[in-house]
Design a protein around this motif. Structure first.
Motif, PDB file in Angstrom:
ATOM      1  N   GLN A 147     -19.907   7.518  12.128  1.00 15.96           N
ATOM      2  CA  GLN A 147     -20.722   8.823  12.040  1.00 15.96           C
ATOM      3  C   GLN A 147     -19.876   9.726  11.441  1.00 15.96           C
ATOM      4  N   ARG A 148     -18.380   9.731  11.468  1.00 13.79           N
ATOM      5  CA  ARG A 148     -17.709  11.089  10.732  1.00 13.79           C
ATOM      6  C   ARG A 148     -17.287  10.789  10.234  1.00 13.79           C
ATOM      7  N   ALA A 149     -18.059  10.688   8.364  1.00 16.38           N
ATOM      8  CA  ALA A 149     -17.446   9.889   7.406  1.00 16.38           C
ATOM      9  C   ALA A 149     -16.122  11.055   6.760  1.00 16.38           C
ATOM     10  N   ASP A 150     -15.792  11.668   7.532  1.00 19.05           N
ATOM     11  CA  ASP A 150     -14.606  12.008   6.741  1.00 19.05           C
ATOM     12  C   ASP A 150     -13.037  12.370   7.354  1.00 19.05           C
ATOM     13  N   ALA A 151     -14.366  11.481   8.445  1.00 19.32           N
ATOM     14  CA  ALA A 151     -12.597  10.873   9.543  1.00 19.32           C
ATOM     15  C   ALA A 151     -11.418  10.388   8.573  1.00 19.32           C
ATOM     16  N   GLY A 152     -11.953   9.108   8.029  1.00 19.62           N
ATOM     17  CA  GLY A 152     -10.951   8.549   6.788  1.00 19.62           C
ATOM     18  C   GLY A 152     -10.374   9.256   6.543  1.00 19.62           C
ATOM     19  N   ALA A 153     -10.499  10.432   5.566  1.00 20.73           N
ATOM     20  CA  ALA A 153      -9.713  11.519   4.569  1.00 20.73           C
ATOM     21  C   ALA A 153      -8.897  11.985   5.040  1.00 20.73           C
ATOM     22  N   LEU A 154      -9.113  12.718   6.253  1.00 21.45           N
ATOM     23  CA  LEU A 154      -8.437  13.182   7.689  1.00 21.45           C
ATOM     24  C   LEU A 154      -6.980  12.629   7.587  1.00 21.45           C
ATOM     25  N   ALA A 155      -7.946  11.687   8.120  1.00 21.56           N
ATOM     26  CA  ALA A 155      -6.383  10.472   8.527  1.00 21.56           C
ATOM     27  C   ALA A 155      -5.556  10.738   7.758  1.00 21.56           C
ATOM     28  N   GLY A 156      -6.258   9.759   6.269  1.00 20.40           N
ATOM     29  CA  GLY A 156      -4.912   9.905   5.503  1.00 20.40           C
ATOM     30  C   GLY A 156      -4.368  11.554   5.466  1.00 20.40           C
ATOM     31  N   TRP A 157      -4.656  12.125   4.836  1.00 22.90           N
ATOM     32  CA  TRP A 157      -3.892  13.378   4.372  1.00 22.90           C
ATOM     33  C   TRP A 157      -3.566  13.755   6.419  1.00 22.90           C
ATOM     34  N   LEU A 158      -3.576  14.204   7.247  1.00 15.70           N
ATOM     35  CA  LEU A 158      -3.014  14.409   8.052  1.00 15.70           C
ATOM     36  C   LEU A 158      -1.229  13.263   8.486  1.00 15.70           C
ATOM     37  N   PHE A 159      -1.579  12.299   7.703  1.00 14.31           N
ATOM     38  CA  PHE A 159      -0.396  11.340   7.680  1.00 14.31           C
ATOM     39  C   PHE A 159       0.657  11.193   6.522  1.00 14.31           C
ATOM     40  N   ALA A 160      -0.096  11.388   5.194  1.00 14.63           N
ATOM     41  CA  ALA A 160       0.525  12.127   4.191  1.00 14.63           C
ATOM     42  C   ALA A 160       1.123  13.432   4.327  1.00 14.63           C
ATOM     43  N   GLY A 161       0.709  14.468   5.185  1.00 11.42           N
ATOM     44  CA  GLY A 161       1.221  15.571   5.393  1.00 11.42           C
ATOM     45  C   GLY A 161       2.065  15.925   6.285  1.00 11.42           C
ATOM     46  N   SER A 162       2.887  14.691   7.403  1.00  7.70           N
ATOM     47  CA  SER A 162       3.553  14.903   8.611  1.00  7.70           C
ATOM     48  C   SER A 162       4.754  15.079   7.905  1.00  7.70           C
ATOM     49  N   ALA A 163       6.201  15.990   8.440  1.00  5.79           N
ATOM     50  CA  ALA A 163       7.049  16.120   8.042  1.00  5.79           C
ATOM     51  C   ALA A 163       7.474  15.208   8.095  1.00  5.79           C
ATOM     52  N   GLY A 164       7.898  14.402   9.227  1.00  7.20           N
ATOM     53  CA  GLY A 164       8.854  13.307   9.668  1.00  7.20           C
ATOM     54  C   GLY A 164       8.377  11.899   8.725  1.00  7.20           C
ATOM     55  N   VAL A 165       6.615  12.197   8.715  1.00  7.79           N
ATOM     56  CA  VAL A 165       6.145  10.929   7.503  1.00  7.79           C
ATOM     57  C   VAL A 165       7.793  11.014   5.817  1.00  7.79           C
ATOM     58  N   LEU A 166       7.459  12.196   5.495  1.00  5.25           N
ATOM     59  CA  LEU A 166       8.027  12.450   4.465  1.00  5.25           C
ATOM     60  C   LEU A 166       9.453  12.167   4.043  1.00  5.25           C
ATOM     61  N   LEU A 167      10.123  13.191   5.836  1.00  2.40           N
ATOM     62  CA  LEU A 167      11.947  13.293   4.929  1.00  2.40           C
ATOM     63  C   LEU A 167      12.568  11.379   5.656  1.00  2.40           C
ATOM     64  N   LEU A 168      12.169  11.275   6.266  1.00  6.20           N
ATOM     65  CA  LEU A 168      12.407   9.930   7.389  1.00  6.20           C
ATOM     66  C   LEU A 168      12.104   8.595   6.844  1.00  6.20           C
ATOM     67  N   GLY A 169      10.843   8.393   5.761  1.00  9.02           N
ATOM     68  CA  GLY A 169      10.345   7.687   5.003  1.00  9.02           C
ATOM     69  C   GLY A 169      11.118   7.105   3.976  1.00  9.02           C
ATOM     70  N   PRO A 170      11.747   8.008   3.387  1.00 12.48           N
ATOM     71  CA  PRO A 170      12.765   6.938   2.161  1.00 12.48           C
ATOM     72  C   PRO A 170      13.726   5.999   2.667  1.00 12.48           C
ATOM     73  N   ALA A 171      13.983   6.587   4.326  1.00  8.45           N
ATOM     74  CA  ALA A 171      15.338   5.914   5.113  1.00  8.45           C
ATOM     75  C   ALA A 171      15.208   4.603   4.844  1.00  8.45           C
ATOM     76  N   ILE A 172      15.834   3.472   4.838  1.00  8.31           N
ATOM     77  CA  ILE A 172      16.267   2.015   4.762  1.00  8.31           C
ATOM     78  C   ILE A 172      15.529   1.989   5.656  1.00  8.31           C
ATOM     79  N   THR A 173      14.762   1.677   6.776  1.00  7.50           N
ATOM     80  CA  THR A 173      14.678   1.223   8.092  1.00  7.50           C
ATOM     81  C   THR A 173      14.264   0.379   7.980  1.00  7.50           C
ATOM     82  N   PRO A 174      14.195   0.015   9.421  1.00  2.58           N
ATOM     83  CA  PRO A 174      12.002  -1.201   9.325  1.00  2.58           C
ATOM     84  C   PRO A 174      11.479   0.170   9.874  1.00  2.58           C
ATOM     85  N   ASP A 175      11.754   1.118  10.151  1.00  3.99           N
ATOM     86  CA  ASP A 175      10.265   1.878  10.903  1.00  3.99           C
ATOM     87  C   ASP A 175       9.419   2.047   9.647  1.00  3.99           C
TER      88      ASP A 175
END
Length: 569
Positions: A147-175
């Motif tokens: 029912q909340r059609a923008d929930a998916g788009a918001l979740a994508g931006w929240l994921f892409a805009g989290s500092a931990g995801v962007l800073l630790l994402g390039p680490a070659i770890t299984p996380d």
């Protein structure tokens, strides 16, 4: 009675039954429907946040060397597979690599067998895993709250805009792999709650791969909400729950079979299945910083305060059960901050639920308060560079009894200028649409990524790079000189392309016994004490990470009776 607004009607429609009997996503139109502006329609697509994520990860990995203790275990395990040409011998690399789960090492070795050995494929693999996690998180939010059609788009931006995801994402770890598998497994549970068997297939596949990627430490994110199915996927039929738990038992059994086979085929190969460093509060303390800037955004907390029957939403309960079980497991086993990547799908989905459906606000400087921590962080290197390093390290040792990592001395003011300048520019924005505001805030962590990339291109990257010392070890091996490591040997296996694994010395008596057995050998160990007042002369010394490391001839170890390996009093 007054007519209810659109936001109130959506709020009332969200309930536990929506998880099982959810209408199609097309049941409601996006909030920007009917507008002529191109920007809201563009932000609603999955590609802009995906592009932001890939660009940030690429920028972070551009000048970033493989960091000892973070990237090196998986690289060493994969190198051992390629070197020995045996897929079940990844643990022979020793150190942390011997305790790592095999999935990431297998995937890296598979790519190397096709494209050649190099650092580009492991980083690309981690970026692909996080991109899949973003798309699956977006799909999870869409499935939970149609029912909340923008929930998916918001979740994508929240994921892409989290500092931990962007800073630790390039680490070659299984996380990073774990984040995608966690999102896929949660999506499988939601599909299974709708009565479709393919959901159990997806759940079992993700659970099995998660077990091979992280061992038992990461499966709580999927098993806890699966076991608590009645708490979030409400149904009145008892027979349905008997079928649910029967399907769960079959799925869990099928998921465990590959790990059990591996344990039997490779033998008792260490603690990769159940690894723990003891209880630690680091995951809880790092949680708000990992998901910066969202916990620092007042609009998020205002939206949370205005929610009615928030916990009555089955999708919210699903995400919270997964999140709480994961955090409890991480605290119990003492996981590092990078393991919070597994919590990203659940926290981003439930945060999107809080923000979805909100009407446009007034044109204010909404990024001002979230930008404050970033501005303070940018000012910190400037303050540090005004004090001589020797004085700063001495004061920390004298007052707090701690040794500051030496890489702090290599942090310059260039990155600080990027942080302060980028923050100043971003706080000028005044978007009104909720999706535009979230996309605007998602740019704040990218400023931090750019600053870190700038510093990594200079002295900081050289200090963290194990390559120079690994090249020395490789040269010694080629000359048939015995070499051992008083520490983690997996830090140098890939960087030096070593011909054989290095022996690991775990105690001073063991190091002395090795030195007497190999009088013409050399041992690598952390350099104790000050480099300005050396009691004995090492063959080679270099800064690496938090401290200096030195290559000691076996004769020096014997002559000092192991004193060069002791902590200074």
């Amino acid at each position: 009675m007054r007519a209810r607004s659109k936001a109130e009607r959506i709020e009332a429609a969200d309930g536990p039954e929506q998880v099982r009997n959810a209408p199609s996503v097309s049941a409601s139109l996006p909030l920007h429907a009917g507008t002529r502006s191109l920007l809201p329609r563009l932000l609603d697509l999955p590609w802009p946040p995906l592009f932001l994520l890939m660009a940030s990860l690429g920028l972070a990995a551009l000048k970033r060397p493989p960091i000892a203790g973070i990237d090196t275990p998986a690289l060493a395990a994969a190198w051992e597979i390629v070197r020995s040409d045996h897929w079940l011998l990844w643990h022979e690399a020793g150190g942390r690599a011997g305790e790592a789960a095999p999935l990431l090492a297998w995937l890296i070795a598979l790519g190397w067998s096709a494209f050649g050995v190099g650092i580009a494929w492991p980083w690309l693999l981690c970026a692909i895993a996080l991109s899949a996690a973003l798309l699956l998180t977006r799909r999870l939010a869409q499935r939970l709250w149609p029912q909340r059609a923008d929930a998916g788009a918001l979740a994508g931006w929240l994921f892409a805009g989290s500092a931990g995801v962007l800073l630790l994402g390039p680490a070659i770890t299984p996380d990073g792999l774990g984040a995608g598998l966690a999102a896929g497994g949660l999506l499988g549970l939601v599909i299974a709650a709708g009565g479709r068997r393919r959901g159990w297939v997806l759940f079992a596949g993700c659970l099995s791969l998660l077990l091979l990627a992280l061992g038992a430490s990461g499966v709580a994110v999927l098993l806890a909400p699966a076991l608590a199915g009645p708490a979030w996927a409400r149904t009145e039929e008892r027979r349905s729950w008997l079928g649910w738990y029967g399907s769960l038992l079959l799925a869990a059994t099928a998921a465990a079979l590959p790990a059990l086979w591996l344990h039997q085929a490779a033998g008792d190969i260490g603690g990769w299945m159940v690894a723990t460093d003891g209880p630690s509060l680091v995951p809880l303390l790092a949680f708000p910083l990992f998901f910066y800037p969202w916990p620092f955004w007042p609009r998020l907390w205002r939206s949370a305060r205005r929610q009615s029957n928030f916990l009555g939403d089955g999708g919210v309960r699903l995400c919270l059960i997964a999140l709480l079980a994961l955090l409890a497991g991480f605290v119990a086993e003492g996981s590092g901050p990078g393991r919070l990547l597994l919590a990203s799908p659940a926290i981003c989905a439930v945060t999107a639920r809080l923000l979805a459906g909100r009407l446009p606000g007034r044109a204010d400087f909404h990024a001002g308060i979230p930008a404050l921590p970033l501005a303070l962080l940018g000012a910190l290197p400037i303050a540090i560079n005004t004090v001589p390093w020797a004085q700063l390290a001495g004061r920390a040792r004298e007052l707090a009894g701690v040794e500051l990592p030496i890489w702090i001395a290599d942090v310059g003011v260039g990155g600080a200028m990027i942080v302060l300048g980028g923050t100043f520019l971003l706080i000028q924005g005044t978007p009104r649409q909720m999706l535009s505001r979230v996309a605007h805030l998602a740019l704040l962590p990218t400023v931090l990524v750019a600053a870190v990339a700038w510093e990594m291109a200079g002295a900081l990257g050289s200090t963290l790079d194990p390559g120079p010392m690994a090249a020395r070890l490789s040269a010694l091996q080629s000359q048939q000189v015995p070499v051992a490591v008083f520490g983690d040997p997996s830090d140098y296996a890939f960087a030096g392309r070593l011909e054989r694994p290095l022996p690991q010395l775990v105690s001073i008596p063991e190091a002395l016994a090795w030195a007497r057995a190999h009088p013409d050998g050399a041992a690598l160990a952390p350099l104790r004490g000050s480099v300005l007042h050396l009691q004995r002369q090492p063959t080679y010394a270099a800064p690496q990470g938090a401290s200096w490391v030195a290559l000691w001839p076996a004769g020096e170890l014997i002559a000092s009776d192991g004193a060069v390996l002791e902590e200074p009093r």
